[in-house]
Write an enzyme that holds these catalytic residues in place. Sequence first.
Site, PDB file in Angstrom:
ATOM      1  N   HIS A   1      17.966  73.964  40.709  1.00 41.85           N
ATOM      2  CA  HIS A   1      17.400  74.679  41.843  1.00 41.85           C
ATOM      3  C   HIS A   1      16.886  73.740  42.929  1.00 41.85           C
ATOM      4  O   HIS A   1      16.364  72.667  42.664  1.00 41.85           O
ATOM      5  CB  HIS A   1      16.260  75.589  41.373  1.00 41.85           C
ATOM      6  CG  HIS A   1      15.150  74.850  40.690  1.00 41.85           C
ATOM      7  ND1 HIS A   1      14.099  74.273  41.361  1.00 41.85           N
ATOM      8  CD2 HIS A   1      14.931  74.587  39.374  1.00 41.85           C
ATOM      9  CE1 HIS A   1      13.276  73.697  40.508  1.00 41.85           C
ATOM     10  NE2 HIS A   1      13.759  73.877  39.284  1.00 41.85           N
ATOM     11  N   ASP A   2      17.102  74.148  44.171  1.00 45.64           N
ATOM     12  CA  ASP A   2      16.557  73.480  45.349  1.00 45.64           C
ATOM     13  C   ASP A   2      17.133  72.086  45.592  1.00 45.64           C
ATOM     14  O   ASP A   2      16.559  71.296  46.350  1.00 45.64           O
ATOM     15  CB  ASP A   2      15.019  73.394  45.267  1.00 45.64           C
ATOM     16  CG  ASP A   2      14.386  74.751  45.068  1.00 45.64           C
ATOM     17  OD1 ASP A   2      14.497  75.597  45.967  1.00 45.64           O
ATOM     18  OD2 ASP A   2      13.797  74.986  43.983  1.00 45.64           O
TER      19      ASP A   2
ATOM     20  N   GLY B   1      15.703  69.580  39.466  1.00 43.32           N
ATOM     21  CA  GLY B   1      15.360  70.357  40.645  1.00 43.32           C
ATOM     22  C   GLY B   1      14.880  69.501  41.803  1.00 43.32           C
ATOM     23  O   GLY B   1      14.258  68.461  41.627  1.00 43.32           O
TER      24      GLY B   1
END
Length: 260
Positions: free
Chosen positions: A119-120, A137
Amino acid sequence: MIHKTVIIDPKAKISKNVSIGAYSIIGPNVEIGENSMIQSHVSIVGHTKIGNNNMIYSFASIGNDPQDLKFNGEQTKLEIGDNNKIREYVTINPGTTGGGGLTKVGNNCLFMVSSHIAHDCLVEDNVILANNVPLGGHAHIESNVIIGGNSAVQQFTRVGRSAMIGGMCGVVRDVIPYGIAHGNRSVLQGLNLIGLRRKNIPNKQILNLNDAYKEIFKDENLTQNLINLNKDFKNNELVLEVINFLEKDKKRPICTPFSK
């Protein structure tokens, strides 16, 4: 050709000349660009936008929930550019609200078997992740980076443009543009001279960058070394890129020849 066993939500947007293999699943908030090829048993869900001319191989999972215990079903996004090859068992997660809500992949990347983009993350153009490479992440992988097999990139880590990471390496510190790092825990081994020459960068400019590298990393006092760096080096755009990378986020640990 879209196989008869494929499940496509009516709200999904599938462009022309897209091929989807047997038993794949396409969710309602998915957009797939022209001339992309998706093999069998692929899952593409979430708020996911995929560009043109991508090749996604069997058993890839694209856009499923972030592996973050704080995630609670918020509407976040995943964007993938054009001309990427996403091999078998690759997983790519969308962003989280705490990280800006977006995971973004550029163009012309190759993600080999079982690599993972968390994520991200921001992954720029022409990046190669070899087999079993996970990005934690919020990692930022700049363009033309190559990361060797079974290496792992810790969350929030930056890897600068055209850097090369050896296999089976734990990348726990930021790696400068054009750097080479390997070891059980990433240790800076010098510059990616072969990669620089392949880009037809003038030899004089490469030698100047190499001289600047020796001055910047002559000891562990990077801050003072940057202050004392000969101003003539700053006429070299490659050197400036390394300096700007080092000064951009002074809270992050930097991979050096002295890393332990």
